[in-house]
Design a protein around this motif. Structure first.
Motif, PDB file in Angstrom:
ATOM      1  N   VAL A   1      -1.635  14.217  -1.642  1.00  7.71           N
ATOM      2  CA  VAL A   1      -0.976  12.919  -1.581  1.00  7.71           C
ATOM      3  C   VAL A   1      -1.849  11.956  -0.774  1.00  7.71           C
ATOM      4  O   VAL A   1      -2.685  12.390   0.014  1.00  7.71           O
ATOM      5  CB  VAL A   1       0.428  13.016  -0.936  1.00  7.71           C
ATOM      6  N   PRO A   2      -1.668  10.650  -0.952  1.00 11.65           N
ATOM      7  CA  PRO A   2      -2.456   9.691  -0.170  1.00 11.65           C
ATOM      8  C   PRO A   2      -2.037   9.670   1.285  1.00 11.65           C
ATOM      9  O   PRO A   2      -0.894   9.990   1.622  1.00 11.65           O
ATOM     10  CB  PRO A   2      -2.151   8.349  -0.846  1.00 11.65           C
ATOM     11  N   MET A   3      -2.976   9.280   2.148  1.00  9.91           N
ATOM     12  CA  MET A   3      -2.701   9.108   3.563  1.00  9.91           C
ATOM     13  C   MET A   3      -2.955   7.652   3.911  1.00  9.91           C
ATOM     14  O   MET A   3      -4.004   7.101   3.576  1.00  9.91           O
ATOM     15  CB  MET A   3      -3.575  10.014   4.410  1.00  9.91           C
TER      16      MET A   3
ATOM     17  N   GLN B   1       0.822  -1.215   0.000  1.00  9.23           N
ATOM     18  CA  GLN B   1       0.000   0.000   0.000  1.00  9.23           C
ATOM     19  C   GLN B   1       0.856   1.266   0.000  1.00  9.23           C
ATOM     20  O   GLN B   1       0.362   2.350  -0.327  1.00  9.23           O
ATOM     21  CB  GLN B   1      -0.912   0.017   1.229  1.00  9.23           C
ATOM     22  N   VAL B   2       2.125   1.152   0.360  1.00 13.45           N
ATOM     23  CA  VAL B   2       3.010   2.318   0.367  1.00 13.45           C
ATOM     24  C   VAL B   2       3.506   2.552  -1.054  1.00 13.45           C
ATOM     25  O   VAL B   2       4.126   1.665  -1.645  1.00 13.45           O
ATOM     26  CB  VAL B   2       4.210   2.099   1.311  1.00 13.45           C
ATOM     27  N   PRO B   3       3.230   3.725  -1.635  1.00 10.68           N
ATOM     28  CA  PRO B   3       3.634   3.968  -3.031  1.00 10.68           C
ATOM     29  C   PRO B   3       5.147   3.976  -3.184  1.00 10.68           C
ATOM     30  O   PRO B   3       5.875   4.417  -2.297  1.00 10.68           O
ATOM     31  CB  PRO B   3       3.035   5.350  -3.332  1.00 10.68           C
TER      32      PRO B   3
ATOM     33  N   GLU C   1      -5.312   0.359   3.686  1.00 10.15           N
ATOM     34  CA  GLU C   1      -5.565   0.959   2.377  1.00 10.15           C
ATOM     35  C   GLU C   1      -5.500   2.477   2.471  1.00 10.15           C
ATOM     36  O   GLU C   1      -5.938   3.068   3.461  1.00 10.15           O
ATOM     37  CB  GLU C   1      -6.926   0.524   1.842  1.00 10.15           C
ATOM     38  N   PRO C   2      -4.960   3.134   1.450  1.00 13.38           N
ATOM     39  CA  PRO C   2      -4.822   4.592   1.490  1.00 13.38           C
ATOM     40  C   PRO C   2      -6.165   5.316   1.509  1.00 13.38           C
ATOM     41  O   PRO C   2      -7.163   4.828   0.971  1.00 13.38           O
ATOM     42  CB  PRO C   2      -4.057   4.918   0.202  1.00 13.38           C
ATOM     43  N   MET C   3      -6.159   6.462   2.132  1.00 16.54           N
ATOM     44  CA  MET C   3      -7.260   7.412   2.038  1.00 16.54           C
ATOM     45  C   MET C   3      -6.777   8.562   1.157  1.00 16.54           C
ATOM     46  O   MET C   3      -5.569   8.801   1.048  1.00 16.54           O
ATOM     47  CB  MET C   3      -7.648   7.934   3.424  1.00 16.54           C
ATOM     48  N   HIS C   4      -7.703   9.252   0.532  1.00 21.01           N
ATOM     49  CA  HIS C   4      -7.317  10.323  -0.394  1.00 21.01           C
ATOM     50  C   HIS C   4      -8.068  11.614  -0.054  1.00 21.01           C
ATOM     51  O   HIS C   4      -8.978  12.030  -0.782  1.00 21.01           O
ATOM     52  CB  HIS C   4      -7.598   9.898  -1.840  1.00 21.01           C
ATOM     53  N   PRO C   5      -7.697  12.260   1.052  1.00 20.58           N
ATOM     54  CA  PRO C   5      -8.379  13.501   1.443  1.00 20.58           C
ATOM     55  C   PRO C   5      -8.115  14.628   0.447  1.00 20.58           C
ATOM     56  O   PRO C   5      -7.049  14.695  -0.154  1.00 20.58           O
ATOM     57  CB  PRO C   5      -7.765  13.810   2.813  1.00 20.58           C
TER      58      PRO C   5
END
Length: 249
Positions: free
Chosen positions: A142-144, A31-33, A177-181
């Motif tokens: 950026v994703p969190m 999950q880490v880009p 899983e990433p969140m995308h605020p």
């Protein structure tokens, strides 16, 4: 950015942990880009969490720049290492500068690590968290990524003696899983969602943990699983007492 300090520190830590026989379980590291900025948000149960949370990004070949309180950078031993690894000091009297430094790093493609609870959780459950990490991720676009670490409290945590050379301790690192605020989102709602995700990951790590406390070792198990760690309410009172002591010092 020059990396003369971080890789040797990682190599040294790996060697020490191997000699100690630590048993690592890392799940969800994909999950880490592999490129670009991201914010990793982890729970906080030990003074070693920044090392273990950073391990969650190693399979993606990423170095995490953690935001840590300024006092760690002022220490004559840890300070040079923290600066050499390009971590970001947080001065609670000048928080805006820390935020700007982290935001610039994110826009430059770095991975920033945040402990949203701010301090170690004595109850070993997820405390109330703030929205700063979400707002930072949204501002940098950026994703969190929520994370949970578990097991490090057995080696070194608040209110307990250090047991850094205890052998064969299991350490669990779960990456969600990433969140995308985005700008303009309902950050109060997203903060609740982030805390729920972190809690779900942590409880999974706790319930699936391979070791069971024996005898007088129940202190490292949360109360909801039958351990003798403080309840969240008791932990909050202990934190309040600590603050009072620091104010009067």
């Amino acid at each position: 950015m020059s990396e003369f300090v971080y890789p040797p520190v990682i190599a040294t830590a790996r060697t020490l942990f191997r000699l100690m026989g630590l048993r690592f379980r890392v799940e969800g590291a994909e999950q880490v880009p592999r490129t670009g900025g991201a914010v990793l948000v982890s729970n906080h149960v030990s003074y070693l969490d920044f090392i273990f949370a950073g391990f969650g990004a190693h399979p993606s070949r990423r170095l995490v720049r953690f935001m840590a309180k300024k006092e760690v950078f002022d220490n004559k031993i840890s300070g040079p290492l923290m600066r050499g690894m390009h971590h970001i000091p947080v001065d609670r009297n000048a928080g805006a500068s820390s935020y700007r430094a982290a935001l610039n790093a994110l826009k430059g493609g770095e991975v920033i690590g945040v402990f949203a609870e701010a301090t170690i959780s004595r109850s070993f459950t997820v405390k109330d968290i703030k929205s700063g990490a979400l707002r930072m991720a949204a501002a940098a676009d950026v994703p969190m990524i929520p994370m949970a670490v578990w097991g490090g409290q057995r080696l070194w945590t608040k209110g307990r003696p250090r047991r850094l050379f205890q052998r064969k301790v299991a350490v669990t690192i779960l990456v969600g899983e990433p969140m995308h605020p985005k700008r303009g989102d309902d950050f109060e709602k997203l903060t609740k969602e982030l805390r729920d995700r972190m809690t779900e990951l942590l409880e999974k790590a706790q319930r699936e943990y391979p070791d069971v406390p024996k005898g007088d070792e129940t202190w490292w198990q949360p109360a909801y699983l039958g351990g003798s760690a403080p309840t969240p309410e008791e932990a909050a009172e202990l934190d309040r007492q600590d603050k009072e002591i620091r104010r009067s010092a």
